[in-house]
Design a protein around this motif. Structure first.
Motif, PDB file in Angstrom:
ATOM      1  N   ASP A  55       0.749  -1.217  -0.067  1.00  0.00           N
ATOM      2  CA  ASP A  55      -0.026  -0.030   0.153  1.00  0.00           C
ATOM      3  C   ASP A  55       0.800   1.152  -0.114  1.00  0.00           C
ATOM      4  N   ALA A  56       2.078   0.941  -0.306  1.00  0.00           N
ATOM      5  CA  ALA A  56       3.116   2.156  -0.196  1.00  0.00           C
ATOM      6  C   ALA A  56       4.351   1.738  -1.136  1.00  0.00           C
ATOM      7  N   GLY A  57       5.128   2.727  -1.949  1.00  0.00           N
ATOM      8  CA  GLY A  57       6.185   2.464  -2.388  1.00  0.00           C
ATOM      9  C   GLY A  57       5.874   2.016  -4.009  1.00  0.00           C
ATOM     10  N   ALA A  58       7.014   1.779  -4.692  1.00  0.00           N
ATOM     11  CA  ALA A  58       6.970   1.533  -5.994  1.00  0.00           C
ATOM     12  C   ALA A  58       7.844   0.377  -6.448  1.00  0.00           C
ATOM     13  N   THR A  59       7.732  -0.553  -7.280  1.00  0.00           N
ATOM     14  CA  THR A  59       8.226  -1.699  -7.772  1.00  0.00           C
ATOM     15  C   THR A  59       8.717  -1.471  -9.088  1.00  0.00           C
ATOM     16  N   ARG A  60       9.986  -1.749  -9.422  1.00  0.00           N
ATOM     17  CA  ARG A  60      10.236  -1.611 -11.188  1.00  0.00           C
ATOM     18  C   ARG A  60      11.089  -2.856 -11.366  1.00  0.00           C
ATOM     19  N   ILE A  61      10.615  -3.484 -12.658  1.00  0.00           N
ATOM     20  CA  ILE A  61      11.262  -4.659 -13.202  1.00  0.00           C
ATOM     21  C   ILE A  61      11.746  -4.326 -14.495  1.00  0.00           C
ATOM     22  N   GLY A  62      13.014  -4.615 -14.615  1.00  0.00           N
ATOM     23  CA  GLY A  62      13.777  -4.311 -15.932  1.00  0.00           C
ATOM     24  C   GLY A  62      13.708  -2.838 -16.371  1.00  0.00           C
ATOM     25  N   GLY A  63      13.592  -1.743 -15.149  1.00  0.00           N
ATOM     26  CA  GLY A  63      13.747  -0.644 -15.390  1.00  0.00           C
ATOM     27  C   GLY A  63      12.382   0.181 -15.583  1.00  0.00           C
ATOM     28  N   LYS A  64      11.284  -0.549 -15.425  1.00  0.00           N
ATOM     29  CA  LYS A  64       9.884  -0.169 -15.658  1.00  0.00           C
ATOM     30  C   LYS A  64       9.156  -0.464 -14.400  1.00  0.00           C
ATOM     31  N   THR A  65       8.409   0.454 -13.942  1.00  0.00           N
ATOM     32  CA  THR A  65       7.480   0.543 -12.820  1.00  0.00           C
ATOM     33  C   THR A  65       6.271  -0.665 -13.122  1.00  0.00           C
ATOM     34  N   VAL A  66       5.974  -1.468 -12.283  1.00  0.00           N
ATOM     35  CA  VAL A  66       5.100  -2.449 -12.541  1.00  0.00           C
ATOM     36  C   VAL A  66       4.155  -2.447 -11.222  1.00  0.00           C
ATOM     37  N   LYS A  67       3.014  -2.973 -11.401  1.00  0.00           N
ATOM     38  CA  LYS A  67       2.096  -3.301 -10.133  1.00  0.00           C
ATOM     39  C   LYS A  67       1.848  -4.751 -10.124  1.00  0.00           C
ATOM     40  N   LEU A  68       2.177  -5.334  -9.007  1.00  0.00           N
ATOM     41  CA  LEU A  68       2.121  -6.655  -8.821  1.00  0.00           C
ATOM     42  C   LEU A  68       0.933  -7.099  -8.076  1.00  0.00           C
ATOM     43  N   HIS A  69      -0.136  -7.146  -8.514  1.00  0.00           N
ATOM     44  CA  HIS A  69      -1.575  -7.468  -7.717  1.00  0.00           C
ATOM     45  C   HIS A  69      -1.755  -8.761  -7.220  1.00  0.00           C
ATOM     46  N   SER A  70      -0.807  -9.755  -7.785  1.00  0.00           N
ATOM     47  CA  SER A  70      -1.085 -11.139  -7.815  1.00  0.00           C
ATOM     48  C   SER A  70       0.160 -11.637  -7.832  1.00  0.00           C
ATOM     49  N   PRO A  71       0.436 -13.183  -7.565  1.00  0.00           N
ATOM     50  CA  PRO A  71       1.522 -13.861  -7.922  1.00  0.00           C
ATOM     51  C   PRO A  71       1.532 -13.995  -9.440  1.00  0.00           C
ATOM     52  N   ARG A  72       0.172 -14.043 -10.236  1.00  0.00           N
ATOM     53  CA  ARG A  72       0.356 -14.343 -11.572  1.00  0.00           C
ATOM     54  C   ARG A  72       0.882 -13.135 -12.201  1.00  0.00           C
ATOM     55  N   ASP A  73       0.862 -12.095 -11.709  1.00  0.00           N
ATOM     56  CA  ASP A  73       1.422 -10.768 -12.196  1.00  0.00           C
ATOM     57  C   ASP A  73       3.125 -11.028 -12.256  1.00  0.00           C
ATOM     58  N   ALA A  74       3.624 -11.577 -10.901  1.00  0.00           N
ATOM     59  CA  ALA A  74       4.934 -11.886 -10.776  1.00  0.00           C
ATOM     60  C   ALA A  74       5.443 -12.866 -11.769  1.00  0.00           C
ATOM     61  N   VAL A  75       4.762 -14.037 -11.864  1.00  0.00           N
ATOM     62  CA  VAL A  75       5.082 -15.004 -12.961  1.00  0.00           C
ATOM     63  C   VAL A  75       5.168 -14.369 -14.272  1.00  0.00           C
ATOM     64  N   ARG A  76       4.251 -13.630 -14.881  1.00  0.00           N
ATOM     65  CA  ARG A  76       4.371 -13.181 -16.046  1.00  0.00           C
ATOM     66  C   ARG A  76       5.508 -12.122 -16.113  1.00  0.00           C
ATOM     67  N   HIS A  77       6.223 -11.731 -15.084  1.00  0.00           N
ATOM     68  CA  HIS A  77       7.145 -10.937 -15.226  1.00  0.00           C
ATOM     69  C   HIS A  77       8.554 -11.686 -15.073  1.00  0.00           C
TER      70      HIS A  77
END
Length: 504
Positions: free
Chosen positions: A314-336
């Protein structure tokens, strides 16, 4: 310690389809001793315990309790005879209260009704003996794994017994909790109780053991007094050759080479969740292992779950490969391109009723989607490849994963994520409950993958293991990151000082 064993097996043998689990095993457990059972995964330790406690019937041989032959057809019969067992995984009812779990099946009654006041008082007293203070009326699943493990231990200790069997009871405990448990076990031993202790922690073996029996390939390799068996010799007897001693010594002195600075695969900046984790900054770089060190409750698993989308920040930011992403669920993480081996493999990792093949293929199929099914022949090819590569001890790929030992289950989980060809792996206690040889086997594979560019977040309660394999170490305390040190220059003492509140 008296001369007559309280529990003894003679010529004990047990086989399952395609697997010889025990062969001609002679085992002795004496009153007033802590006797530790050591061996690799698949050596026969769990099968021996299951036969002793009536879970499985032996094919041949004899069990004697107090010098008299016994034949248990169910665990309740073993308990009635005075054998109490605490298994590796916490086998309690998470939806019941702490007190209900501790007295399930043996509730004291008053005037025909359950005496809840007595149950609560006795539960509090049993936990107090382990220096654990919790609300025993609350549901068990509101407490972390470590507390659940202590509840299971308190339940086992609260019943008068002649024999106490503890199968990996410390796997979810921190150093302080282990110390308190060992204090209790020593008192029980001194009172004359016979204690059979199973662990993969070498330091704990020598801290608590009077006697050690080594199992290998379903047979008893030997029985030794702990004081007469050096740790190097113990390891070589467990694995069956002397080269493992050289491997242990080499691993103890080698440190990961310092890596040149590269762009992080993943960055967390101020990522937090109210009541779960304070804001944390973390970088995980390609070809590097970032270790998370801290005591139980420091926020290691919480950080991993936030990173994988299992908990929403509920705070902060996550970047993967230099791009800001939203990880709403493990499915999003697996996709990345991320994979996650959780701490609690039984609850969050394996699907016990499915086969090894189905467990390995789960993540690959999830990534492809429902409409791009992987053929069964291809599934078998993938599963068989990892069974061979990881040395998973099983009848075949169709064997239910729930029938495997804990270490082999962990290998299947690791294979599941490697089959997805991930860019990053989160490993939360990947070697918990795994024998010495299997630990090095798994970590050798992880280090090889890291050398090929895989990013790894590594969590272990064993600080020595974190220091040994990590390129960088983030130190957590009170659910916040308090320091970061280079793995190749840090020592265990340095990390412990930071955990305790010292300066970097």
């Amino acid at each position: 310690m008296t001369d007559a064993p309280v529990l003894e097996t003679i010529g004990l043998s047990k086989s399952f389809p395609g697997v010889r689990a025990l062969h001609d095993v002679r085992f002795r457990l004496f009153p007033g001793e802590v006797h530790t059972l050591m061996g690799q995964n698949g050596a026969g330790k769990s099968t021996l315990i299951n036969v002793l406690t009536g879970v499985h019937e032996p094919d041949a041989g004899e069990i004697r309790l107090g010098g008299e032959p016994v034949h248990f057809t169910a665990p309740l019969e073993a308990e009635a005879a005075g054998i109490q067992t605490l298994y590796q995984e916490v086998n309690l009812c998470p939806n019941l209260s702490v007190a209900e779990n501790m007295f399930a099946g043996r509730q004291p009654k008053r005037r025909g009704a359950i005496d809840w006041r007595t149950i609560h008082a006795r539960a509090q007293a049993a936990l107090a003996a382990l220096n654990v203070t919790v609300d025993v009326t609350k549901s068990l699943d509101t407490y972390p794994i470590a507390v659940q493990q202590m509840v299971a231990i308190a339940r086992a200790l609260s019943v008068d017994a002649r024999v106490l069997i503890l199968d990996e009871p410390t796997s979810s405990l921190d150093d302080g909790e282990v110390t308190r448990l060992f204090d209790v076990l020593r008192k029980l031993r001194d009172s004359g109780l016979a204690i059979l202790f199973v662990t993969h922690f070498l330091e704990q073996t020598y801290a608590i053991s009077d006697r050690i029996t080594v199992m290998r390939n379903g047979e008893r390799e030997g029985e030794y007094l702990a004081k007469d068996l050096p740790v190097e010799l113990l390891v070589s007897k467990m694995v069956g050759h002397e080269r493992m001693t050289e491997r242990l010594e080499r691993a103890a002195t080698e440190a990961p080479a310092e890596q040149s600075s590269v762009a992080p695969f993943l960055e967390m900046r101020g990522v937090a969740r109210r009541g779960v984790m304070n804001p944390v900054d973390i970088d995980v770089q390609p070809g590097q292992i970032l270790g998370l060190a801290g005591l139980l409750g420091s926020g290691r698993t919480e950080t991993a779950r936030l990173l994988f989308g299992a908990e929403r920040s509920d705070a902060g930011a996550t970047r993967i490969g230099g791009k800001t992403v939203k990880l709403h669920s493990p499915r999003d993480a697996v996709r990345h391109g991320m994979g996650y081996c959780p701490e609690d493999r039984k609850k969050e990792g394996i699907v016990a009723d499915l086969s090894i093949r189905e467990n390995i293929i789960l993540a690959v199929q999830a990534r492809r989607g429902l409409w791009r099914c992987i053929g069964k022949a291809k599934q078998r090819e993938i599963a068989n490849r990892y069974i061979q590569q990881f040395g998973i001890k099983a009848r075949d790929a169709e064997q239910p994963i729930g029938l495997l030992s804990g270490g082999n289950q962990q290998k299947v989980l690791l294979a599941r994520w490697l089959a997805t060809e991930p860019k990053m792996l989160i490993l939360d206690e990947p070697t918990r409950g795994i024998d010495v040889a299997a630990k090095f086997e798994i970590m050798d594979r992880v280090l090889a993958l890291c050398a090929k560019g895989l990013s790894i977040l590594f969590i272990s309660s064993e600080v020595s293991e974190v220091v040994r394999v990590s390129h960088r170490i983030a130190v957590l305390r009170d659910r916040r990151k308090v320091a970061e040190v280079a793995g190749h220059t840090a020592s265990e003492d340095d990390v412990y000082r930071l955990i305790a509140g010292g300066s970097e």
